[in-house]
Design an enzyme around this catalytic site. Structure first.
Site, PDB file in Angstrom:
ATOM      1  N   CYS A   1       0.854  -1.187   0.000  1.00 27.04           N
ATOM      2  CA  CYS A   1       0.000   0.000   0.000  1.00 27.04           C
ATOM      3  C   CYS A   1       0.886   1.231   0.000  1.00 27.04           C
ATOM      4  O   CYS A   1       1.164   1.796   1.058  1.00 27.04           O
ATOM      5  CB  CYS A   1      -0.933   0.010   1.196  1.00 27.04           C
ATOM      6  SG  CYS A   1      -1.918   1.502   1.278  1.00 27.04           S
ATOM      7  N   ILE A   2       1.386   1.622  -1.156  1.00 25.73           N
ATOM      8  CA  ILE A   2       2.146   2.843  -1.368  1.00 25.73           C
ATOM      9  C   ILE A   2       3.481   2.854  -0.637  1.00 25.73           C
ATOM     10  O   ILE A   2       4.526   2.888  -1.258  1.00 25.73           O
ATOM     11  CB  ILE A   2       1.355   4.109  -0.953  1.00 25.73           C
ATOM     12  CG1 ILE A   2      -0.028   4.095  -1.579  1.00 25.73           C
ATOM     13  CG2 ILE A   2       2.116   5.365  -1.312  1.00 25.73           C
ATOM     14  CD1 ILE A   2      -0.095   4.525  -3.005  1.00 25.73           C
TER      15      ILE A   2
END
Lengths: 78, 154
Positions: free
Chosen positions: A25-26
């Site tokens: 996630c990023i």
């Protein structure tokens, strides 16, 4: 090497058998584990993690902007 | 280094908020870089690109724009919003696309994020930058999407 880092992170999470789900996630890996207590935080930091946050069986490993790539590399090892 | 540095623009309209006040240690402890946050005002709006560059990462709830010199800015729309699985977010771009600062990237509604139980605050992070290389706008000041949020380097 990216593959090597993915392997080290996976080992520090307790190995493939301990991973229920892992998602990039990023900036972080969101990991749902069978057993969160076996996570080796020191090894994660040696593998390049900026930080580790644990909440029971859910562990977040902050690895920076390459999180999505690392998550894919770890998926390949599962 | 000379000049005024890179201008990083606000992706959303709202109120400038210190990163330390963001309820997520990854951001509040600047684990992936320093920056500032914006508490967005409610209502449906487009989040815009903070700098000119290439979209190197695109999720419904977050994206990274990398400038041609490699300096990259992360915009995260709300906290833990990955759990919404894109619901309520409308992407206007694809990974690898070039964008200009101010260009719409994602449509979303901070009120809907709040109603779903998440904090809609928007951290804007200068990835891998040094804290002292940023000159942020003062906390508490109002900002519109596309306004200067901080300057980086220079």
């Amino acid at each position: 090497m990216a593959d090597e880092r993915a392997g080290r992170i996976l080992a520090a999470l307790g190995g493939a058998d301990n991973v229920v789900e892992i998602e990039g996630c990023i900036t972080r890996l969101r990991c749902e584990l069978e057993d969160g207590s076996v996570v080796d935080e020191a090894a994660l930091k040696q593998a390049g993690a900026h930080g580790v946050m644990k909440a029971g069986s859910v562990v977040q490993v902050v690895v920076g902007p390459e999180a999505d790539t690392i998550a894919e590399d770890i998926q390949d090892l599962l | 280094m000379t000049g005024a540095g890179r201008v990083v623009r606000s992706p959303v309209g709202g109120t400038v908020t210190a990163l330390a006040d963001v309820p997520d240690p990854v951001f509040s402890q600047a684990m992936v870089g320093p920056g500032i946050a914006v508490q967005p005002r409610g209502g449906h709006a487009d989040a815009v690109a903070p700098i000119d560059g290439t979209l190197t990462t695109v999720h419904a709830h977050a994206f990274v724009v990398a400038g041609d010199d490699g300096a990259a800015v992360l915009v995260h729309l709300g906290i833990d919003t990955v759990k919404q699985h894109g619901e309520g977010f409308t992407l206007h771009v694809v990974k690898g696309e070039r964008v200009r600062a101010g260009q719409p990237v994602v449509g979303w509604d901070p009120d809907a994020v709040l109603a779903a139980g998440y904090a809609p605050v928007v951290p804007v992070i200068a990835l891998d930058a040094q804290q002292e290389s940023l000159q942020p706008a003062p906390s508490g000041s109002p900002v519109e999407a596309g306004d200067e949020l901080f300057s980086w380097g220079g």
